[in-house]
Design an enzyme around this catalytic site. Structure first.
Site, PDB file in Angstrom:
ATOM      1  N   HIS A 169       0.739  -1.199  -0.031  1.00  0.00           N
ATOM      2  CA  HIS A 169       0.098   0.219   0.210  1.00  0.00           C
ATOM      3  C   HIS A 169       0.651   1.096   0.100  1.00  0.00           C
ATOM      4  CE1 HIS A 169      -2.789  -2.921   1.466  1.00  0.00           C
ATOM      5  NE2 HIS A 169      -3.807  -2.186   1.346  1.00  0.00           N
ATOM      6  N   ASN A 213       7.904  -4.018   3.629  1.00  0.00           N
ATOM      7  CA  ASN A 213       6.512  -3.763   3.798  1.00  0.00           C
ATOM      8  C   ASN A 213       6.345  -3.838   5.231  1.00  0.00           C
ATOM      9  OD1 ASN A 213       3.760  -2.940   3.253  1.00  0.00           O
ATOM     10  ND2 ASN A 213       3.228  -5.116   2.812  1.00  0.00           N
TER      11      ASN A 213
END
Length: 280
Positions: free
Chosen positions: A126, A157
């Site tokens: 994201h 991440n």
């Protein structure tokens, strides 16, 4: 100014248009959001004419905004504002292609996993954190649209990038925070997902957070420029000032309007997370 390879066209386009990011009030999934909450995007045509597949748009998703390249199928920059965290909407469990892009604007060809496609070790990472959008069911759905997703090294991440997200998550409870970020593409040798998804792999992620000290009312800022690689364990080596960030990425694309003194700020260490912070 060192503009990353692959961003030259976008930077020239944004600079020529006098691009400035306007923050709106402060990620996505399985169902289409309500039609009445998705504004029509602002479309910036290419300098030589409105070629449908050669343009950058500014797309408003309600809780956040993306500057998106329809040709390379990637967001270049994002921004949003967060207030006190009182959201509890659950993050969707699946990802989805973006149904809100204007006609002729390309996107990734599938919402499938990167790791399962061709090259292991990458997450659907994201840009705008789903957790930051958990105050609105539509906004958190949209954060799982593939326009907000890029190939991100899995350990990156789940470690340093999460650490940077948590700075915004915690400091929003002290005072409103403005969040900016984006990606840099500079090396074609790791573009594992062009054939499977139609998107390159970013070499760097950047994030900047602006807020105020509630005790003094003074503005303060922090920013990072982080390589998308394995083995990173701490944010501090990647601290930069916003001035430095603008030289690395481009002033127009960073899109931060702030006093010179704020842009020059570079903390010696990343801001410590306040005691008792609720990360959910």
């Amino acid at each position: 100014m060192a503009a990353a390879e692959g961003f030259g066209r976008a930077l020239r386009l944004l600079a020529g248009l006098g691009f400035a990011v306007l923050l709106a009030a402060c990620g996505g999934g399985d169902e289409d959001p309500g039609e009445d909450t998705t504004p029509v995007p602002t479309v910036y045509p290419a300098p030589n004419g409105p070629v449908a597949t050669d343009r950058v748009i500014r797309q408003d998703y309600g809780g956040y905004q993306l500057t998106y390249d329809c040709t390379t199928h990637t967001a270049l920059q994002y921004s949003y504002t967060l207030g006190f965290d009182d959201g509890t909407v659950a993050r969707p469990t699946s990802f989805k292609l973006d149904p809100t892009l204007p006609e002729g604007c390309g996107q990734q060809t599938t919402a499938n996993s990167y790791a399962a496609a061709i090259h292991p070790g990458y997450d659907r990472g994201h840009l705008v954190s789903s957790n930051h959008m958990d105050y609105n069911a539509d906004y958190i759905l949209r954060a799982n649209y593939m326009t907000n997703i890029v190939p991100q090294v899995a350990t990156f991440n789940r470690n340093v990038w999460l650490d940077a997200e948590n700075v915004a998550e915690c400091y929003r409870d002290i005072a409103p925070v403005q969040v900016y970020g984006g990606v840099v593409y500079s090396d074609p040798t790791n573009d594992w997902f062009l054939a499977s998804h139609g998107i390159r792999t970013p070499e760097f992620f950047w994030k900047a957070i602006l807020t105020t000290d509630p005790a003094t009312g003074a503005a303060k800022a922090i920013a990072w420029y982080i390589p998308n690689v394995e083995g990173l364990t701490a944010l501090d080596p990647y601290l930069v000032s916003i001035d430095e960030l603008e030289r690395l990425v481009g002033t127009g694309l960073v899109g931060i309007t702030a006093p010179a003194a704020v842009k020059a700020m570079k903390p010696a260490t990343s801001w410590p997370l306040p005691a008792g912070c609720n990360y959910t």
